[in-house]
Write a protein that holds these residues in place. Structure first.
Motif, short mmCIF file in Angstrom:
data_model
loop_
_atom_site.label_atom_id
_atom_site.label_comp_id
_atom_site.label_asym_id
_atom_site.label_seq_id
_atom_site.Cartn_x
_atom_site.Cartn_y
_atom_site.Cartn_z
N THR A 223 0.83 -1.20 0.00
CA THR A 223 0.00 0.00 0.00
C THR A 223 0.87 1.26 0.00
OG1 THR A 223 -0.19 -0.03 2.40
CG2 THR A 223 -1.95 -1.11 1.17
N LEU A 224 0.29 2.32 -0.57
CA LEU A 224 0.95 3.63 -0.66
C LEU A 224 -0.03 4.71 -0.23
CD1 LEU A 224 2.32 3.43 -4.33
CD2 LEU A 224 3.60 2.92 -2.24
N ASN A 225 0.52 5.84 0.19
CA ASN A 225 -0.26 7.06 0.39
C ASN A 225 0.31 8.11 -0.55
OD1 ASN A 225 -1.84 6.03 2.43
ND2 ASN A 225 -0.48 6.72 4.05
N ALA A 226 -0.56 8.96 -1.09
CA ALA A 226 -0.11 10.03 -1.98
C ALA A 226 -0.76 11.34 -1.54
CB ALA A 226 -0.48 9.73 -3.43
N PHE A 227 0.04 12.40 -1.55
CA PHE A 227 -0.42 13.73 -1.16
C PHE A 227 -0.17 14.68 -2.33
CE2 PHE A 227 1.18 11.42 2.45
CZ PHE A 227 0.21 11.59 3.42
N GLY A 228 -1.14 15.54 -2.62
CA GLY A 228 -0.94 16.50 -3.70
C GLY A 228 -2.21 17.27 -4.03
N GLN A 229 -2.16 17.99 -5.13
CA GLN A 229 -3.28 18.82 -5.54
C GLN A 229 -4.21 18.12 -6.53
OE1 GLN A 229 -3.73 21.87 -4.05
NE2 GLN A 229 -2.04 21.05 -2.84
N PHE A 230 -3.96 16.85 -6.82
CA PHE A 230 -4.73 16.09 -7.80
C PHE A 230 -5.78 15.23 -7.10
CE2 PHE A 230 -5.35 12.34 -10.53
CZ PHE A 230 -5.76 12.96 -11.69
N LYS A 231 -7.03 15.31 -7.59
CA LYS A 231 -8.12 14.50 -7.01
C LYS A 231 -8.23 13.19 -7.79
CE LYS A 231 -12.93 14.47 -5.67
NZ LYS A 231 -14.20 15.21 -5.63
#
Length: 127
Positions: A64-72
């Motif tokens: 599993t991964l987590n991603a943070f950013g401005q993209f929905k």
């Protein structure tokens, strides 16, 4: 204040390849859904689950991964909508959830991904 938060996320971000699928439908008796490439997407991606999957060649991949950013991202909605796929270290991960965090200075989207069991089959997956 929000601009400072965006710059902070951008500081930790790298470009990633993303695929977005359409609704699944039956064509000639087979399930089918087209996809479009949405790349590059600037994200801060972090390995979440340190339980790894081992492969025949000895490589290990996080589950599993987590991603943070401005993209929905679009999250999976079984049975007819696949979640967006994220290419990370040569493996595809499917989006399982995506929420907007508005209560911090960073104001960003947080997405959770799981290793996609259906690896391969995309002509541009080498990276």
């Amino acid at each position: 204040m929000q601009k400072g938060g965006i710059r902070l996320i951008a500081f930790f971000s790298k470009p990633y390849k993303v695929k977005r699928f359409g609704k699944e439908r039956i064509v000639d008796g087979y399930a089918s859904s087209g996809y479009v490439d949405i790349s590059p997407i600037s994200l801060d991606v972090q390995e979440q689950d340190y339980t790894m999957t081992s492969e025949a060649n000895g490589k290990r991949s996080p589950k599993t991964l987590n991603a943070f950013g401005q993209f929905k991202f679009v999250a999976a909605e079984p049975p007819d909508t696949r979640g967006d796929l994220l290419l990370y270290k040569g493996k595809w991960y499917e989006c399982k959830s995506c929420v907007e965090h508005c209560n911090t200075l960073l104001r960003h989207f947080f997405a959770a991904f799981q290793l996609d069991p259906n690896q391969g089959g995309y002509e541009d997956e080498c990276e």
